[in-house]
Design an enzyme around this catalytic site. Structure first.
Site, PDB file in Angstrom:
ATOM      1  N   ASP A  84      -0.092  -6.959   5.916  1.00 51.09           N
ATOM      2  CA  ASP A  84       0.947  -7.757   6.548  1.00 51.09           C
ATOM      3  C   ASP A  84       2.101  -7.886   5.540  1.00 51.09           C
ATOM      4  OD1 ASP A  84       2.025  -9.548   8.429  1.00 51.09           O
ATOM      5  OD2 ASP A  84       0.969 -11.262   7.616  1.00 51.09           O
ATOM      6  N   SER A  85       2.140  -8.936   4.736  1.00 53.46           N
ATOM      7  CA  SER A  85       3.191  -9.052   3.708  1.00 53.46           C
ATOM      8  C   SER A  85       2.960  -8.035   2.587  1.00 53.46           C
ATOM      9  CB  SER A  85       3.191 -10.460   3.111  1.00 53.46           C
ATOM     10  OG  SER A  85       2.050 -10.655   2.310  1.00 53.46           O
ATOM     11  N   GLY A  86       1.704  -7.628   2.397  1.00 55.39           N
ATOM     12  CA  GLY A  86       1.358  -6.714   1.304  1.00 55.39           C
ATOM     13  C   GLY A  86       0.905  -7.439   0.047  1.00 55.39           C
ATOM     14  N   LEU A  90      -3.033  -6.923  -0.894  1.00 53.26           N
ATOM     15  CA  LEU A  90      -3.375  -5.595  -1.404  1.00 53.26           C
ATOM     16  C   LEU A  90      -2.694  -5.265  -2.714  1.00 53.26           C
ATOM     17  CD1 LEU A  90      -3.779  -3.480   1.809  1.00 53.26           C
ATOM     18  CD2 LEU A  90      -5.468  -3.898   0.029  1.00 53.26           C
ATOM     19  N   LYS A  99       1.256  -3.749   9.672  1.00 53.29           N
ATOM     20  CA  LYS A  99       2.435  -4.339  10.324  1.00 53.29           C
ATOM     21  C   LYS A  99       3.615  -4.112   9.381  1.00 53.29           C
ATOM     22  CE  LYS A  99       0.242  -8.562  11.615  1.00 53.29           C
ATOM     23  NZ  LYS A  99       0.360  -9.978  12.037  1.00 53.29           N
ATOM     24  N   ARG A 142     -13.722 -12.419  15.615  1.00 54.66           N
ATOM     25  CA  ARG A 142     -13.997 -11.274  14.735  1.00 54.66           C
ATOM     26  C   ARG A 142     -14.869 -10.236  15.439  1.00 54.66           C
ATOM     27  NH1 ARG A 142     -12.401 -12.528   9.490  1.00 54.66           N
ATOM     28  NH2 ARG A 142     -12.593 -14.689   8.860  1.00 54.66           N
TER      29      ARG A 142
HETATM   30  P1  IMP Z   1      -0.992 -10.022   3.427  1.00 51.33           P
HETATM   31  O1  IMP Z   1      -1.422 -10.444   2.065  1.00 51.33           O
HETATM   32  O2  IMP Z   1       0.158 -10.834   3.934  1.00 51.33           O
HETATM   33  O3  IMP Z   1      -0.742  -8.534   3.565  1.00 51.33           O
HETATM   34  O4  IMP Z   1      -2.125 -10.460   4.415  1.00 51.33           O
HETATM   35  C1  IMP Z   1      -3.265  -9.764   4.631  1.00 51.33           C
HETATM   36  C2  IMP Z   1      -4.304 -10.674   5.250  1.00 51.33           C
HETATM   37  O5  IMP Z   1      -3.713 -11.575   6.192  1.00 51.33           O
HETATM   38  C3  IMP Z   1      -5.303  -9.866   6.039  1.00 51.33           C
HETATM   39  O6  IMP Z   1      -6.400  -9.496   5.256  1.00 51.33           O
HETATM   40  C4  IMP Z   1      -5.697 -10.828   7.143  1.00 51.33           C
HETATM   41  O7  IMP Z   1      -6.760 -11.630   6.731  1.00 51.33           O
HETATM   42  C5  IMP Z   1      -4.504 -11.723   7.338  1.00 51.33           C
HETATM   43  N1  IMP Z   1      -3.709 -11.331   8.532  1.00 51.33           N
HETATM   44  C6  IMP Z   1      -2.480 -10.794   8.543  1.00 51.33           C
HETATM   45  N2  IMP Z   1      -2.054 -10.544   9.790  1.00 51.33           N
HETATM   46  C7  IMP Z   1      -3.062 -10.933  10.604  1.00 51.33           C
HETATM   47  C8  IMP Z   1      -3.241 -10.896  12.036  1.00 51.33           C
HETATM   48  O8  IMP Z   1      -2.389 -10.464  12.827  1.00 51.33           O
HETATM   49  N3  IMP Z   1      -4.430 -11.384  12.496  1.00 51.33           N
HETATM   50  C9  IMP Z   1      -5.402 -11.872  11.675  1.00 51.33           C
HETATM   51  N4  IMP Z   1      -5.277 -11.911  10.337  1.00 51.33           N
HETATM   52  C10 IMP Z   1      -4.117 -11.434   9.804  1.00 51.33           C
END
Ligand code: IMP
Ligand code: MG
Length: 175
Positions: free
Chosen positions: A102-104, A107, A130, A164
């Protein structure tokens, strides 16, 4: 919990077919090697297991838990490590398996952390991406599906710990 419903975004058969392709691609790329799959709990459990079943080179699995989300559907930006790996990954060929990027932030944090342990190689495989939401740049070698900016559930992904177990990717529509 807000009033909502869940619609199908990607059907079960399509998800399974794509995971089979990813498994074949990874098997080709890692021919002659043993691949270490790092499952990021809890969201990646379903994806990791299905993917592992489709990989034909030797597979070792380990688990790590890390969270940037609470009960809300927007990232807090805070990444917390709550369970570390059981095994050392020094000299190993490692793939981090994520449910969604999502935001990255999650990871990029994990990749830095695991990179410091001296793996022979380190790649990322995510079921969903995304791209519109990216805040931190991360290289992702294997992506199942790129999706639009919607909150999705199923195949390991939750909304407040629910959904889930859905065998497809659903989209949460708030009413
Ligand atoms: P990031 O660090 O923002 O890339 O977020 C990644 C984490 O956010 C993922 O491992 C998910 O647990 C959660 N996440 C992001 N988007 C979604 C979504 O659309 N549905 C459910 N969980 C999400
Ligand atoms: Mg998660």
């Amino acid at each position: 919990m807000e009033k909502h419903r869940v619609d199908v975004m990607i059907e079960e058969a399509a998800v399974n077919a794509r995971i089979k392709e990813l498994g074949e691609e990874i098997s080709r790329d890692y021919a002659g090697k043993t691949v270490y799959l790092i499952c990021i709990l809890k969201g990646s459990v379903y994806f990791t297991c299905e993917l592992a079943k489709r990989i034909t080179v030797p597979v070792v699995m380990d688990f790590m838990q890390c969270s940037s989300y609470g009960a809300a559907t927007k990232s807090s930006g805070v990444v917390k490590l709550s369970k570390d790996l059981d095994m050392a990954i020094t000299g190993r060929d490692v793939i981090i398996i994520e449910d969604i990027i999502d935001s990255g932030r999650t990871l990029s944090h994990l990749k830095n952390l695991l990179g410091q342990r001296g793996p022979a190689s380190l790649k990322i495989c995510t079921l969903l991406d995304k791209p519109d939401r990216r805040v931190v740049d991360v290289d992702v070698e294997y992506t199942g599906f790129q999706i639009e900016d919607k909150f999705v559930v199923g195949y390991g992904l939750d909304y407040d710990q629910l959904y889930r177990n859905l065998p497809y990717i659903g989209v949460v529509e708030f009413e």
